[in-house]
Design a protein around this motif. Structure first.
Motif, PDB file in Angstrom:
ATOM      1  N   GLN A  38       1.382  -2.791  -2.699  1.00  0.00           N
ATOM      2  CA  GLN A  38      -0.058  -2.936  -2.455  1.00  0.00           C
ATOM      3  C   GLN A  38      -0.307  -3.625  -1.123  1.00  0.00           C
ATOM      4  O   GLN A  38      -1.204  -3.237  -0.356  1.00  0.00           O
ATOM      5  CB  GLN A  38      -0.717  -3.713  -3.595  1.00  0.00           C
ATOM      6  CG  GLN A  38      -0.829  -2.917  -4.881  1.00  0.00           C
ATOM      7  CD  GLN A  38      -1.382  -3.751  -6.017  1.00  0.00           C
ATOM      8  OE1 GLN A  38      -1.486  -4.979  -5.924  1.00  0.00           O
ATOM      9  NE2 GLN A  38      -1.740  -3.093  -7.111  1.00  0.00           N
ATOM     10  N   PRO A  83      -1.173   6.648  -0.215  1.00  0.00           N
ATOM     11  CA  PRO A  83      -1.880   5.457   0.244  1.00  0.00           C
ATOM     12  C   PRO A  83      -2.225   4.579  -0.947  1.00  0.00           C
ATOM     13  O   PRO A  83      -2.675   5.060  -1.981  1.00  0.00           O
ATOM     14  CB  PRO A  83      -3.127   6.033   0.921  1.00  0.00           C
ATOM     15  CG  PRO A  83      -3.320   7.377   0.303  1.00  0.00           C
ATOM     16  CD  PRO A  83      -1.953   7.882  -0.004  1.00  0.00           C
ATOM     17  N   PHE A  84      -1.996   3.274  -0.791  1.00  0.00           N
ATOM     18  CA  PHE A  84      -2.125   2.350  -1.912  1.00  0.00           C
ATOM     19  C   PHE A  84      -2.983   1.163  -1.487  1.00  0.00           C
ATOM     20  O   PHE A  84      -2.609   0.424  -0.582  1.00  0.00           O
ATOM     21  CB  PHE A  84      -0.723   1.890  -2.328  1.00  0.00           C
ATOM     22  CG  PHE A  84      -0.652   1.251  -3.686  1.00  0.00           C
ATOM     23  CD1 PHE A  84      -1.700   1.319  -4.584  1.00  0.00           C
ATOM     24  CD2 PHE A  84       0.489   0.569  -4.069  1.00  0.00           C
ATOM     25  CE1 PHE A  84      -1.619   0.737  -5.827  1.00  0.00           C
ATOM     26  CE2 PHE A  84       0.594  -0.027  -5.308  1.00  0.00           C
ATOM     27  CZ  PHE A  84      -0.465   0.062  -6.192  1.00  0.00           C
ATOM     28  N   GLY A  85      -4.142   0.978  -2.177  1.00  0.00           N
ATOM     29  CA  GLY A  85      -5.053  -0.119  -1.827  1.00  0.00           C
ATOM     30  C   GLY A  85      -4.664  -1.418  -2.492  1.00  0.00           C
ATOM     31  O   GLY A  85      -3.547  -1.598  -2.979  1.00  0.00           O
ATOM     32  N   SER A  86      -5.619  -2.331  -2.527  1.00  0.00           N
ATOM     33  CA  SER A  86      -5.365  -3.672  -3.059  1.00  0.00           C
ATOM     34  C   SER A  86      -5.379  -3.718  -4.580  1.00  0.00           C
ATOM     35  O   SER A  86      -4.927  -4.696  -5.173  1.00  0.00           O
ATOM     36  CB  SER A  86      -6.413  -4.657  -2.518  1.00  0.00           C
ATOM     37  OG  SER A  86      -7.719  -4.222  -2.887  1.00  0.00           O
ATOM     38  N   SER A  87      -5.906  -2.691  -5.212  1.00  0.00           N
ATOM     39  CA  SER A  87      -5.946  -2.666  -6.676  1.00  0.00           C
ATOM     40  C   SER A  87      -4.975  -1.617  -7.199  1.00  0.00           C
ATOM     41  O   SER A  87      -4.659  -0.649  -6.522  1.00  0.00           O
ATOM     42  CB  SER A  87      -7.359  -2.355  -7.175  1.00  0.00           C
ATOM     43  OG  SER A  87      -7.784  -1.092  -6.682  1.00  0.00           O
ATOM     44  N   LEU A 129      -5.235   8.769  -7.752  1.00  0.00           N
ATOM     45  CA  LEU A 129      -4.656   8.493  -6.442  1.00  0.00           C
ATOM     46  C   LEU A 129      -3.901   9.759  -6.051  1.00  0.00           C
ATOM     47  O   LEU A 129      -2.979  10.173  -6.733  1.00  0.00           O
ATOM     48  CB  LEU A 129      -3.712   7.301  -6.522  1.00  0.00           C
ATOM     49  CG  LEU A 129      -3.136   6.773  -5.201  1.00  0.00           C
ATOM     50  CD1 LEU A 129      -4.230   6.206  -4.328  1.00  0.00           C
ATOM     51  CD2 LEU A 129      -2.078   5.721  -5.465  1.00  0.00           C
ATOM     52  N   GLY A 169       0.406  -1.254   1.615  1.00  0.00           N
ATOM     53  CA  GLY A 169      -0.595  -0.191   1.730  1.00  0.00           C
ATOM     54  C   GLY A 169      -0.081   1.195   1.412  1.00  0.00           C
ATOM     55  O   GLY A 169      -0.750   2.192   1.715  1.00  0.00           O
ATOM     56  N   ARG A 170       1.082   1.291   0.790  1.00  0.00           N
ATOM     57  CA  ARG A 170       1.580   2.618   0.409  1.00  0.00           C
ATOM     58  C   ARG A 170       2.458   2.524  -0.832  1.00  0.00           C
ATOM     59  O   ARG A 170       3.093   1.495  -1.091  1.00  0.00           O
ATOM     60  CB  ARG A 170       2.361   3.263   1.550  1.00  0.00           C
ATOM     61  CG  ARG A 170       3.683   2.582   1.857  1.00  0.00           C
ATOM     62  CD  ARG A 170       4.467   3.381   2.887  1.00  0.00           C
ATOM     63  NE  ARG A 170       5.848   2.908   3.007  1.00  0.00           N
ATOM     64  CZ  ARG A 170       6.794   3.544   3.670  1.00  0.00           C
ATOM     65  NH1 ARG A 170       6.506   4.670   4.293  1.00  0.00           N
ATOM     66  NH2 ARG A 170       8.022   3.064   3.723  1.00  0.00           N
TER      67      ARG A 170
END
Length: 211
Positions: free
Chosen positions: A151, A189-193, A199, A154-155
């Motif tokens: 997280q 792509p990987f956000g903060s949650s 996704l 970001g990926r």
């Protein structure tokens, strides 16, 4: 008086046994020659055509759920689409069994999903879509920590693996079964949650295949 030339019963029996043995050896030799000729022909055809291994590509991956329940029980729901290609000019492929699953950091995060058996003509392509799920699947305690690191980076990197059995078809001849393994890598792509979904990755990627 002319000499009497009569063969004894024992002599006749021995001659008969010798003839039977010669006939038996001739049959064995003929049978062996035919079998060897057939095997040689099959090997010759095999080496001339020399089937190339199938090719797979990941076309799309959609993560609908990837969340921990408790400390180390994972619930996941992922849909993927694979492109299967037979690159051979004159060789067909029977796929007798394919089991597909997703993994993360060398941990299996879904149960195996079965693909129905199918036949693929030479130079043919097939799209294989499947849903990979797990409910309460035990994972390593490090799973939450690794997810946190991804997280922050970001990926999210997942592997989609397939194991199965295939047979080659050359004309009317069909080979024995061969085991094959496929490994596809998806970078999302990987956000903060955590990805409650969906996704999605539609970039696609070529997969490695071993037979």
């Amino acid at each position: 008086m002319s000499p009497i030339n009569e063969k004894s019963p024992q002599h006749c029996a021995e001659k008969k046994i010798i003839n039977i043995k010669k006939h038996h050896k001739k049959l064995v030799y003929t049978f062996t020659t035919v079998i060897l000729s057939i095997l040689l022909f099959i090997l010759l055809v095999w080496f001339i055509l020399h089937p190339a291994k199938p090719e797979f590509a990941l076309k799309e991956a959609d993560i609908y759920q990837l969340a921990l329940s408790g400390s180390h029980l994972l619930n996941s729901s992922i849909q993927i689409t694979l492109l299967s290609k037979n690159p051979n000019q004159k060789v067909g492929i029977y796929y007798d069994d394919i089991q597909v699953y997703a993994s993360y950091k060398s941990q299996q995060i879904t149960l195996d999903s079965s693909v129905p058996p199918f036949y693929q003509e030479h130079k043919d392509n097939n799209l294989l879509s499947m849903v990979l799920v797990a409910n309460g699947l035990p994972v390593d305690p490090s799973f939450r920590y690794e997810m946190g690191r991804d997280q922050m980076a970001g990926r999210l990197v997942l592997n989609f693996k397939a194991n199965g059995l295939l047979r080659w078809k050359i004309g009317t001849w069909v080979s024995g079964r061969y085991r094959f393994n496929v490994n596809c890598v998806a970078v999302l792509p990987f956000g903060s949650s955590a990805p409650a979904g969906p996704l999605t990755s539609k970039q696609g990627s070529q997969c490695s295949t071993t037979v």
